[in-house]
Design an enzyme around this catalytic site. Structure first.
Site, PDB file in Angstrom:
ATOM      1  CE1 TYR A 267       3.053   4.007  83.966  1.00 42.47           C
ATOM      2  CE2 TYR A 267       1.288   5.632  83.824  1.00 42.47           C
ATOM      3  CZ  TYR A 267       2.567   5.285  84.211  1.00 42.47           C
ATOM      4  OH  TYR A 267       3.371   6.204  84.851  1.00 42.47           O
TER       5      TYR A 267
ATOM      6  CE  LYS B 114       3.235   3.820  87.582  1.00 38.25           C
ATOM      7  NZ  LYS B 114       4.381   3.480  88.467  1.00 38.25           N
TER       8      LYS B 114
END
Length: 308
Positions: A165, A169
């Site tokens: 993640y 991001k």
């Protein structure tokens, strides 16, 4: 003057719940026609159902707005193209794109399967690129576009157990920086929202009282400004609980090592100066760094470098 989106058309991905739903409702309340996209999966990307997207679209229509729903997976290029085609068939333009869709598959890196790493990157990064790529020629042709990518403090600063993640991001920043440069001549502005909110993806991580403070609705005003006609470009806007701040990346002034000084030992001995924040600056593109290093090297060697 009130910020309005009358006669504007928006696509919001991951808009069936949480932040995406709040963004879609906020845009519609201020006059935008909204394509509500949501695959309807669980937080880790399992299953699918267009019910959530359709419910938000119906909520907008019940309030007097215009909305459609589409349940494509943003990592599926063909599905994205179909969604964009439906928007163009219905409304003839796309002015605003909010890339919000995402999933979580948290584990420490040592225990994570690479399939879970790839899937999270596919949804967040490739998904954002897919939808943006499909909208890009439309925005270039109409000489207008407002795009927001969704990052996270996990990508900007790190968070234990979120290597997949966090990597996805952090990539939003790089994508924004390049698209900002490429879109400027066609009045396409690209920004990144880095929200921290109480959603189903964070439900198990936040105290109950904090969840009330971190409602998605406290973040949407920042998003609406970023996609407004007079909004900025190339801004990373942190947002949460009604708080807003800009994240910037700075480069220190550094040092230039020449000749026999340019060794690993030379770097080690100069490291305090290399990391000294005095004189640090924000660079606007990659070439700015190249120019800085070349000019500093020329100066250190007594050369007259005419950069032009």
């Amino acid at each position: 003057m009130d910020i309005r989106f009358d006669n504007r058309v928006a696509i919001v991905t991951g808009a069936g719940t949480g932040l995406g739903r709040s963004h879609a409702l906020g845009l519609a309340a201020r006059g935008a026609r909204v394509m509500v996209n949501d695959l309807g999966v669980t937080t880790d990307g399992q299953g699918s159902s267009s019910a959530a997207a359709e419910a938000v679209a119906q909520e907008i229509r019940d309030a007097g707005g215009e909305a459609m729903a589409h349940g494509c997976d943003v990592s599926d290029e063909a599905g994205v193209k179909d969604m964009v085609a439906q928007v163009m068939d219905a409304w003839g333009r796309i002015d605003i794109l909010v890339n919000n869709a995402g999933i979580l598959r948290d584990k420490t890196f040592s225990k994570m399967e690479m399939s879970d790493f790839r899937k999270v990157v596919d949804v967040h990064l490739i998904g954002s690129a897919n939808v943006t790529h499909a909208c890009w020629p439309i925005m270039r042709e109409q000489k207008y576009g407002r795009i927001v990518l969704t990052s996270s403090a996990s990508g900007l600063y790190g968070n234990f157990g979120q290597s997949n993640y966090g990597a996805a991001k952090a990539a939003m920043m790089g994508l924004m920086n390049v698209l900002h440069l490429e879109g400027a001549r066609d009045n396409i502005r690209v920004n990144t929202l880095a929200p921290t909110a109480a959603t189903r993806m964070t439900a198990d991580l936040l105290p109950e009282q904090a969840q009330a403070l971190l409602a998605p609705e406290t973040i949407t005003p920042g998003l609406l400004y970023l996609v407004s006609e007079d909004g900025p470009s190339r801004v990373i806007l942190g947002a949460g609980a009604g708080g807003f701040a800009q994240t910037r990346i700075y480069e220190t002034e550094g040092v230039t090592l020449t000749g026999d000084e340019n060794t690993p030992e030379g770097v080690a001995s100069a490291f305090d100066k290399i990391t000294d924040a005095g004189g640090q600056q924000e660079l606007t593109d990659a070439f700015s760094q190249t120019k800085k290093y070349a000019l500093n090297a020329a100066k250190a060697q007594g050369l007259d470098l005419d950069w032009g």
